[in-house]
Motif scaffolding. Sequence first.
Motif, short mmCIF file in Angstrom:
data_model
loop_
_atom_site.label_atom_id
_atom_site.label_comp_id
_atom_site.label_asym_id
_atom_site.label_seq_id
_atom_site.Cartn_x
_atom_site.Cartn_y
_atom_site.Cartn_z
N PRO A 34 3.33 -14.14 3.08
CA PRO A 34 4.11 -14.54 4.27
C PRO A 34 4.86 -13.40 4.94
N LEU A 35 4.87 -12.22 4.33
CA LEU A 35 5.72 -11.13 4.81
C LEU A 35 4.98 -10.10 5.64
N VAL A 36 3.65 -10.16 5.68
CA VAL A 36 2.87 -9.08 6.29
C VAL A 36 1.87 -9.64 7.29
N ASP A 37 1.26 -8.72 8.04
CA ASP A 37 0.29 -9.12 9.06
C ASP A 37 -1.11 -9.31 8.51
N GLU A 38 -1.45 -8.53 7.47
CA GLU A 38 -2.78 -8.63 6.86
C GLU A 38 -2.64 -8.43 5.36
N ILE A 39 -3.51 -9.07 4.59
CA ILE A 39 -3.48 -8.85 3.15
C ILE A 39 -4.89 -9.04 2.60
N SER A 40 -5.23 -8.21 1.63
CA SER A 40 -6.56 -8.29 1.02
C SER A 40 -6.50 -7.74 -0.39
N VAL A 41 -7.56 -7.96 -1.14
CA VAL A 41 -7.70 -7.42 -2.49
C VAL A 41 -8.99 -6.62 -2.54
N ASP A 42 -8.93 -5.36 -2.97
CA ASP A 42 -10.14 -4.55 -3.00
C ASP A 42 -10.94 -4.80 -4.28
N ASN A 43 -12.07 -4.13 -4.40
CA ASN A 43 -12.97 -4.39 -5.53
C ASN A 43 -12.35 -4.06 -6.88
N LEU A 44 -11.42 -3.11 -6.90
CA LEU A 44 -10.79 -2.73 -8.16
C LEU A 44 -9.66 -3.69 -8.54
N GLY A 45 -9.13 -4.41 -7.55
CA GLY A 45 -8.06 -5.37 -7.80
C GLY A 45 -6.73 -5.02 -7.18
N ASN A 46 -6.65 -3.90 -6.44
CA ASN A 46 -5.42 -3.57 -5.73
C ASN A 46 -5.12 -4.60 -4.64
N VAL A 47 -3.85 -4.98 -4.50
CA VAL A 47 -3.42 -5.81 -3.38
C VAL A 47 -3.00 -4.89 -2.25
N HIS A 48 -3.62 -5.08 -1.11
CA HIS A 48 -3.41 -4.19 0.04
C HIS A 48 -2.80 -5.01 1.17
N ALA A 49 -1.50 -4.84 1.40
CA ALA A 49 -0.78 -5.59 2.43
C ALA A 49 -0.38 -4.67 3.56
N ILE A 50 -0.58 -5.11 4.80
CA ILE A 50 -0.31 -4.27 5.97
C ILE A 50 0.73 -4.93 6.88
#
Length: 351
Positions: A34-50
């Motif tokens: 709910p805090l960011v504009d975009e969010i995803s999880v890469d193949n290694l498992g990192n959470v990437h929030a923008i």
Amino acid sequence: MKLNIPLLSEICKTPGAPGFEARVRALVLKEVTPLVDEISVDNLGNVHAIKRGKAGNGKRVMVAAHMDEIGFIVTHIDDNGFVKFTTLGGFDPKTLTAQRVIIHGKKDLVGVMGSKPIHVMSPDERNKKPVMEDYFIDMGMSKEEVLKYIQVGDPITRERELIEIGDCVNAKSIDNRVAVFILIETLKQLKGHSVPYDIHAVFTVQEEVGIRGANVAAHSVNPDFGIALDTTIAYDLPGAQAHERITQLGKGAAIKIMDSMTICDYRMVAFMKQTADQAKITWQPEILPAGGTDTAGVQRMGKQGAIAGAISIPTRHLHQVIEMAHKQDILDCIALLKACLEKIDQYDWSH
């Protein structure tokens, strides 16, 4: 501002050994989405929030906090149901005696770290420094019962609740769940506020076994600026000489100058110091003679490298069964990270 102790406690308690971060990742996704504009999880498992910035010039700031905690992995179950293991990350073996752990198999089961009783040790054995191979995990079950729930390859984490002690918090996995907490709380404070550049908040995996997640994430983000968040040693204990302390609890956020894997960019160090001084945030310098953090990956794995540094949280009893951090230091780290992200476009990076 007061610390959200229930959230910090939940983050510390949630299991996530290196390579097995699924549960803590689910918690991060719930809190951060709910805090960011975009969010995803890469193949290694990192959470990437923008969180998108207002400048629109394509500049990227990567902030990294690793989700994984030091742990173990099952390697063998003997005929009597005792479990042997190897480490995922670095431990001080002498701290493991008679400590409870949780094996995450088909269901979570508590076991006890066991070793040879002192009563039957030879004089040489009593004087020997403990090594990891001395230990096994006692499940209180027969081999047949153990095998119903546990198999080789299951991860193991420590069993400890967070408590408040004086001005401090004390728990397993302060390293590095306190940084996960700091990044979440900073994103909360930035909600509804504009920032100059795109913020790539990355909750990384497998830091404790070689900064693997940060390397992959930095290669993907290709940041212009990088800030890592991690714990550092507070050797402010009885017997410590002044020059050995590295940092001290209660003396503020630590601004990393270098560790064994990274010499922080002198411009980022100067920017953090200036920002802290202007905002009247208490800080202390950090030079860590051994050990490294995600700072190394953030600094070096982008296509052109990044102007990178780190905000470190002074912590006692690192890589032991429990760890301790000061509440005000944690608040200072949140304040410093927020101020840096808001003012990063106001600094002259050309010299």
